[in-house]
Design an enzyme around this catalytic site. Structure first.
Site, PDB file in Angstrom:
ATOM      1  N   GLY A   1     -15.912   2.582   3.899  1.00 39.32           N
ATOM      2  CA  GLY A   1     -14.658   3.316   3.765  1.00 39.32           C
ATOM      3  C   GLY A   1     -13.883   2.988   2.503  1.00 39.32           C
ATOM      4  N   GLN A   2     -14.550   2.388   1.514  1.00 36.05           N
ATOM      5  CA  GLN A   2     -13.864   2.038   0.263  1.00 36.05           C
ATOM      6  C   GLN A   2     -13.593   3.295  -0.549  1.00 36.05           C
ATOM      7  OE1 GLN A   2     -15.977  -0.777  -2.181  1.00 36.05           O
ATOM      8  NE2 GLN A   2     -14.338  -0.887  -3.711  1.00 36.05           N
TER       9      GLN A   2
ATOM     10  N   ASP B   1       0.845  -1.192   0.000  1.00 39.79           N
ATOM     11  CA  ASP B   1       0.000   0.000   0.000  1.00 39.79           C
ATOM     12  C   ASP B   1       0.886   1.250   0.000  1.00 39.79           C
ATOM     13  OD1 ASP B   1      -3.227   0.510   0.941  1.00 39.79           O
ATOM     14  OD2 ASP B   1      -1.830   2.200   1.112  1.00 39.79           O
TER      15      ASP B   1
ATOM     16  N   HIS C   1     -10.303  -5.129  -3.426  1.00 45.35           N
ATOM     17  CA  HIS C   1      -8.973  -5.369  -2.842  1.00 45.35           C
ATOM     18  C   HIS C   1      -9.106  -5.782  -1.393  1.00 45.35           C
ATOM     19  CE1 HIS C   1     -10.056  -1.100  -2.454  1.00 45.35           C
ATOM     20  NE2 HIS C   1      -9.394  -1.095  -1.303  1.00 45.35           N
ATOM     21  N   LEU C   2      -8.207  -6.656  -0.972  1.00 46.83           N
ATOM     22  CA  LEU C   2      -8.102  -7.054   0.421  1.00 46.83           C
ATOM     23  C   LEU C   2      -6.871  -6.370   1.002  1.00 46.83           C
ATOM     24  CD1 LEU C   2      -9.912  -9.267  -0.861  1.00 46.83           C
ATOM     25  CD2 LEU C   2      -8.896 -10.890   0.741  1.00 46.83           C
TER      26      LEU C   2
HETATM   27  P1  AMP Z   1      -9.798   1.439   0.415  1.00 46.63           P
HETATM   28  O1  AMP Z   1      -9.943   2.687   1.233  1.00 46.63           O
HETATM   29  O2  AMP Z   1     -10.184   0.183   1.149  1.00 46.63           O
HETATM   30  O3  AMP Z   1     -10.478   1.558  -0.920  1.00 46.63           O
HETATM   31  O4  AMP Z   1      -8.247   1.271   0.165  1.00 46.63           O
HETATM   32  C1  AMP Z   1      -7.583   1.822  -0.916  1.00 46.63           C
HETATM   33  C2  AMP Z   1      -6.122   1.716  -0.595  1.00 46.63           C
HETATM   34  O5  AMP Z   1      -5.384   1.892  -1.784  1.00 46.63           O
HETATM   35  C3  AMP Z   1      -5.609   2.780   0.387  1.00 46.63           C
HETATM   36  O6  AMP Z   1      -5.041   2.137   1.518  1.00 46.63           O
HETATM   37  C4  AMP Z   1      -4.568   3.548  -0.421  1.00 46.63           C
HETATM   38  O7  AMP Z   1      -3.478   3.941   0.350  1.00 46.63           O
HETATM   39  C5  AMP Z   1      -4.185   2.531  -1.475  1.00 46.63           C
HETATM   40  N1  AMP Z   1      -3.666   3.047  -2.716  1.00 46.63           N
HETATM   41  C6  AMP Z   1      -4.226   4.015  -3.495  1.00 46.63           C
HETATM   42  N2  AMP Z   1      -3.489   4.193  -4.609  1.00 46.63           N
HETATM   43  C7  AMP Z   1      -2.440   3.328  -4.526  1.00 46.63           C
HETATM   44  C8  AMP Z   1      -1.324   3.036  -5.364  1.00 46.63           C
HETATM   45  N3  AMP Z   1      -1.127   3.678  -6.536  1.00 46.63           N
HETATM   46  N4  AMP Z   1      -0.455   2.086  -4.959  1.00 46.63           N
HETATM   47  C9  AMP Z   1      -0.633   1.447  -3.794  1.00 46.63           C
HETATM   48  N5  AMP Z   1      -1.674   1.661  -2.964  1.00 46.63           N
HETATM   49  C10 AMP Z   1      -2.561   2.602  -3.313  1.00 46.63           C
END
Ligand code: AMP
Length: 113
Positions: free
Chosen positions: A92-93, A30, A99-100
């Site tokens: 919170g997505q 992440d 994604h997990l």
């Molecule tokens: P969610 O809030 O469950 O949708 O999680 C999305 C996650 O994606 C967050 O923890 C972000 O930090 C992560 N994220 C967003 N863009 C990237 C990226 N380019 N590379 C790696 N992680 C990312």
């Protein structure tokens, strides 16, 4: 999906610290880690979230969890870890590609925020 950042990572069009990939799944660190180990495990197929996975692809959900378990061993999370799926606005997505989150390397608290 053309404008999906996780599809672009899966296609190698955006950089990421990829730690596992196979024909169906990808795991990468992440960008904004919430724990010493914070890895995202995604299907290569674009599903907008958990609710969008069709019944005939449910086996992929098992594979996503199995990869989390394998990575937890590989990353030394013998003291425990957490797997999280944020689903929808209240969940919170923020990224609309299933994604997990695999989180570990520190004690977790409960309930989550
Ligand atoms: P969610 O809030 O469950 O949708 O999680 C999305 C996650 O994606 C967050 O923890 C972000 O930090 C992560 N994220 C967003 N863009 C990237 C990226 N380019 N590379 C790696 N992680 C990312």
């Amino acid at each position: 999906m053309a404008d999906c950042i996780f599809c672009k990572i899966a296609a190698g069009e955006l950089p990421a610290d990829v730690i596992h990939q196979d024909a169906d799944l990808l795991a990468f660190r992440d960008l904004n880690p919430q724990a010493p180990v914070h890895v995202l495990v995604i299907p290569r197929t674009h599903w907008s979230g958990l609710d969008a996975v069709p019944a005939d692809a449910e086996a992929t959900l098992g594979r996503l969890l199995a990869v989390c378990r394998t990575l937890a061993v590989r990353l030394g999370l013998s003291a425990g870890y957490r797997v999280v799926v944020n689903s929808g606005a209240d969940g919170g997505q923020t990224v609309g590609h299933l994604h997990l989150h695999l989180l570990g390397g520190r004690g977790m608290t409960w309930p989550p925020g």
